[in-house]
Design a protein around this motif. Structure first.
Motif, PDB file in Angstrom:
ATOM      1  N   GLU A 188      22.902   9.582 -15.739  1.00  0.00           N
ATOM      2  CA  GLU A 188      21.506  10.023 -15.884  1.00  0.00           C
ATOM      3  C   GLU A 188      21.396  11.435 -15.322  1.00  0.00           C
ATOM      4  O   GLU A 188      22.188  11.843 -14.469  1.00  0.00           O
ATOM      5  CB  GLU A 188      20.573   9.058 -15.147  1.00  0.00           C
ATOM      6  CG  GLU A 188      20.568   7.680 -15.785  1.00  0.00           C
ATOM      7  CD  GLU A 188      19.693   6.664 -15.038  1.00  0.00           C
ATOM      8  OE1 GLU A 188      19.176   6.993 -13.953  1.00  0.00           O
ATOM      9  OE2 GLU A 188      19.553   5.545 -15.550  1.00  0.00           O
ATOM     10  N   CYS A 238      15.098  10.979  -7.286  1.00  0.00           N
ATOM     11  CA  CYS A 238      15.678   9.683  -7.649  1.00  0.00           C
ATOM     12  C   CYS A 238      17.204   9.772  -7.582  1.00  0.00           C
ATOM     13  O   CYS A 238      17.895   8.814  -7.922  1.00  0.00           O
ATOM     14  CB  CYS A 238      15.207   9.247  -9.037  1.00  0.00           C
ATOM     15  SG  CYS A 238      15.080   7.457  -9.231  1.00  0.00           S
ATOM     16  N   HIS A 260      19.397  11.463  -9.410  1.00  0.00           N
ATOM     17  CA  HIS A 260      20.150  11.373 -10.663  1.00  0.00           C
ATOM     18  C   HIS A 260      21.289  12.393 -10.716  1.00  0.00           C
ATOM     19  O   HIS A 260      22.204  12.241 -11.533  1.00  0.00           O
ATOM     20  CB  HIS A 260      19.214  11.511 -11.869  1.00  0.00           C
ATOM     21  CG  HIS A 260      18.287  10.341 -12.031  1.00  0.00           C
ATOM     22  ND1 HIS A 260      17.481  10.155 -13.124  1.00  0.00           N
ATOM     23  CD2 HIS A 260      18.043   9.271 -11.217  1.00  0.00           C
ATOM     24  CE1 HIS A 260      16.770   9.039 -12.978  1.00  0.00           C
ATOM     25  NE2 HIS A 260      17.093   8.494 -11.819  1.00  0.00           N
ATOM     26  N   GLU A 291      15.315   9.140 -18.190  1.00  0.00           N
ATOM     27  CA  GLU A 291      15.145   7.791 -17.625  1.00  0.00           C
ATOM     28  C   GLU A 291      13.802   7.665 -16.931  1.00  0.00           C
ATOM     29  O   GLU A 291      13.178   6.616 -16.942  1.00  0.00           O
ATOM     30  CB  GLU A 291      16.293   7.490 -16.646  1.00  0.00           C
ATOM     31  CG  GLU A 291      16.405   6.023 -16.265  1.00  0.00           C
ATOM     32  CD  GLU A 291      15.463   5.615 -15.143  1.00  0.00           C
ATOM     33  OE1 GLU A 291      15.171   4.417 -15.007  1.00  0.00           O
ATOM     34  OE2 GLU A 291      15.000   6.501 -14.403  1.00  0.00           O
ATOM     35  N   GLU A 292      13.356   8.770 -16.311  1.00  0.00           N
ATOM     36  CA  GLU A 292      12.113   8.695 -15.539  1.00  0.00           C
ATOM     37  C   GLU A 292      10.899   8.456 -16.426  1.00  0.00           C
ATOM     38  O   GLU A 292       9.940   7.801 -16.014  1.00  0.00           O
ATOM     39  CB  GLU A 292      11.915   9.976 -14.719  1.00  0.00           C
ATOM     40  CG  GLU A 292      12.973  10.202 -13.649  1.00  0.00           C
ATOM     41  CD  GLU A 292      12.904   9.191 -12.518  1.00  0.00           C
ATOM     42  OE1 GLU A 292      11.983   8.351 -12.519  1.00  0.00           O
ATOM     43  OE2 GLU A 292      13.787   9.209 -11.648  1.00  0.00           O
ATOM     44  N   HIS A 349      23.186   3.505  -9.024  1.00  0.00           N
ATOM     45  CA  HIS A 349      21.944   4.206  -8.665  1.00  0.00           C
ATOM     46  C   HIS A 349      21.810   4.231  -7.144  1.00  0.00           C
ATOM     47  O   HIS A 349      22.076   3.229  -6.494  1.00  0.00           O
ATOM     48  CB  HIS A 349      20.734   3.493  -9.286  1.00  0.00           C
ATOM     49  CG  HIS A 349      19.523   4.367  -9.348  1.00  0.00           C
ATOM     50  ND1 HIS A 349      18.850   4.788  -8.221  1.00  0.00           N
ATOM     51  CD2 HIS A 349      18.875   4.919 -10.389  1.00  0.00           C
ATOM     52  CE1 HIS A 349      17.842   5.572  -8.584  1.00  0.00           C
ATOM     53  NE2 HIS A 349      17.833   5.669  -9.903  1.00  0.00           N
ATOM     54  N   CYS A 360       9.183   5.407 -14.379  1.00  0.00           N
ATOM     55  CA  CYS A 360      10.250   4.652 -13.743  1.00  0.00           C
ATOM     56  C   CYS A 360       9.777   4.369 -12.297  1.00  0.00           C
ATOM     57  O   CYS A 360       8.800   4.956 -11.917  1.00  0.00           O
ATOM     58  CB  CYS A 360      11.489   5.529 -13.856  1.00  0.00           C
ATOM     59  SG  CYS A 360      12.606   5.556 -12.503  1.00  0.00           S
ATOM     60  N   ASP A 361      10.102   3.609 -11.421  1.00  0.00           N
ATOM     61  CA  ASP A 361      11.497   3.488 -11.243  1.00  0.00           C
ATOM     62  C   ASP A 361      11.736   2.824  -9.916  1.00  0.00           C
ATOM     63  O   ASP A 361      10.826   2.438  -9.258  1.00  0.00           O
ATOM     64  CB  ASP A 361      12.113   4.854 -11.248  1.00  0.00           C
ATOM     65  CG  ASP A 361      13.523   4.794 -11.765  1.00  0.00           C
ATOM     66  OD1 ASP A 361      14.113   5.840 -11.942  1.00  0.00           O
ATOM     67  OD2 ASP A 361      14.000   3.723 -11.977  1.00  0.00           O
ATOM     68  N   HIS A 362      12.837   2.891  -9.418  1.00  0.00           N
ATOM     69  CA  HIS A 362      13.439   2.126  -8.351  1.00  0.00           C
ATOM     70  C   HIS A 362      12.654   2.160  -7.068  1.00  0.00           C
ATOM     71  O   HIS A 362      12.049   3.116  -6.729  1.00  0.00           O
ATOM     72  CB  HIS A 362      14.838   2.638  -8.160  1.00  0.00           C
ATOM     73  CG  HIS A 362      15.482   2.833  -9.499  1.00  0.00           C
ATOM     74  ND1 HIS A 362      15.817   1.779 -10.302  1.00  0.00           N
ATOM     75  CD2 HIS A 362      15.733   3.928 -10.209  1.00  0.00           C
ATOM     76  CE1 HIS A 362      16.303   2.249 -11.445  1.00  0.00           C
ATOM     77  NE2 HIS A 362      16.261   3.538 -11.415  1.00  0.00           N
TER      78      HIS A 362
END
Ligand SMILES: [Zn+2]
Ligand SMILES: [Zn+2]
Length: 433
Positions: free
Chosen positions: A86, A97, A99, A134-135, A159, A431-433
């Motif tokens: 990513e 994030c 990446h 991805e975001e 990740h 996103c995301d995590h």
């Protein structure tokens, strides 16, 4: 096929150790020039230039009719393992994030497996994909539709996460997004407000309706959003347009599907109360991760042996309320997406904060990324050389798919919130995590 796993793993380690300095430079170059979804041109250029220099790799730029997607392929026969790099960053807070670390971890894993195959003269193929957006936007969703993942026996990526939260079996939620656009009629707010139709009021009502609904939702769901579209608003004019940008998340597609009409009803009632018209546009559907247990166990035993319980990729189950488009990959083939932790990140602080962006640039983060990359390289190589393992992995994926039984729910979500087939730039960060 007989093979010596210690010797193979030693080849992986040697290749990654040799690449260390170049990968560090690549990571810092990407970190120093953060690019948003679909605009990862610098990352695309430096990563493809680097992979082109690696022995045996063929690089294709701008694949899948996407300006920043790319592929580096190794080998011509045998089973196929995939890795993802990513590349995108977040508005205002850069590589929050991490990446940049994912990008180099993908390169490291691909280079490591390729070296082992070459040195030990084993059949097998490797594909490393540069996956944009991805975001927001779902680059992997489009690349799946356009064939980039075809033929893979399994696909793996790593990740980063907060300190103390390395996890082989992290989970992610099933998520979709929606943009609601209200249209009304402008009017003088003092002179003739009765002639206006207030689109801002519609958005405010929609927003409050969702906040009211939230109390009655399962605690495992998330509905979160903002009011937007204010660039033409003035306090002395009735706003004629407004937008709501929302993310809707649940543990699985089956949980998400029944939630969507309830949220859409909130938006509709904002329009009804104010007399506005409105439209809704769906965002890419990110499916929940289906972590393959076979791949997870193999990663777990390797990283435990290497790093012990204090290691960078301490494997344990970890539920996140984030989402990733790699979830969609894990519904098409056996997939594995562990989370390694950044030693310099604050334990309470998740990705998507400016301090996480700083932590993603440290040398200890770099080491952690490469250690995690070694782990997925070892597991990926085993998929290629160990037929029993490959078959067991596939069988487990089939069992996961049968248990998830998500097709009907996915179709229902796509019917309720249709999504554009082309990249949408400037989407909100979903996103995301
Ligand atoms: Zn991320
Ligand atoms: Zn993210």
């Amino acid at each position: 096929m007989t093979y010596d796993s210690d010797a193979l793993n030693a080849s992986i380690k040697a290749a990654i150790a040799e690449a260390n300095d170049d990968l560090r430079a690549l990571s810092m170059s990407i970190h120093g020039k953060p690019e948003l979804a679909w605009e990862e041109h610098h990352a695309h250029d430096v990563l493809t230039a680097y992979m082109e220099k690696q022995e045996g790799f063929v690089v294709e730029r701008k694949i899948c009719q996407l300006d920043t997607a790319w592929r580096a392929s190794f080998g011509s026969e045998g089973p196929l393992i995939g890795f993802c790099s990513e590349m995108d960053a977040l508005p205002g807070i850069g590589h929050a994030c991490g990446h940049n670390l994912i990008a180099i971890a993908g390169c490291a894993a691909a280079i490591g497996v390729a070296r082992a195959l070459r040195e030990h003269k084993l059949p097998g193929r490797v594909v490393l994909l540069g996956t944009p957006a991805e975001e927001s936007g779902g680059g992997k969703c489009l690349m799946l539709e356009r064939g980039a993942f075809d033929g893979m026996d399994a696909c793996l990526m790593v990740h980063p996460g907060p300190r103390g939260n390395g996890a082989a079996a992290m989970t992610s939620t099933c998520r979709t997004g929606v943009t609601v656009a209200y249209s009304g009629r402008s009017a003088h707010a003092g002179g003739a407000p009765e002639k206006g139709i207030n689109a801002l009021d519609a958005a405010v009502q929609g927003y409050v309706n969702v906040s009211t609904l939230r109390q009655q939702l399962p605690t495992t769901t998330r509905v979160h959003g903002i009011i937007a579209g204010g660039e033409h608003w003035a306090p002395n004019a009735i706003p004629a347009s407004s937008k709501l940008l929302y993310g809707i998340r649940a543990p699985s597609a089956k949980d998400l599907a029944p939630l969507i009409p309830r949220v859409l009803a909130c938006f509709a009632s904002g329009a009804l109360a104010t007399g506005c018209t409105y439209t809704t546009d769906g965002e890419s559907l990110y499916l929940d991760l289906q972590q393959n247990g076979n791949l997870t166990d193999a990663f777990r035993s390797f990283t435990e042996a290497e790093s012990g319980s204090e290691g960078y990729a301490v494997p344990r189950e970890f539920p996140t309320f984030g989402s990733t488009d790699f979830g969609n990959v894990s519904y098409i083939m056996p997939g594995f997406h562990p989370m390694f932790f950044l030693p310099d990140a604050h334990p309470e602080e998740f990705p998507h904060s400016s301090s996480f962006a700083e932590a993603a640039s440290t040398l200890s983060a770099h080491k952690a990324a490469l250690q995690a990359a070694e782990g997925i390289a070892v597991v990926g190589l085993r998929v290629l050389v160990d037929e029993q393992f490959r078959k067991a992995t596939r069988k487990q994926w089939e069992a996961n798919m049968a248990a998830a039984n998500a097709e009907e729910a996915v179709a229902r979500i796509r019917e309720l919130l249709p999504v554009s087939k082309e990249p949408i730039k400037g989407g909100f960060c979903s996103c995301d995590h």
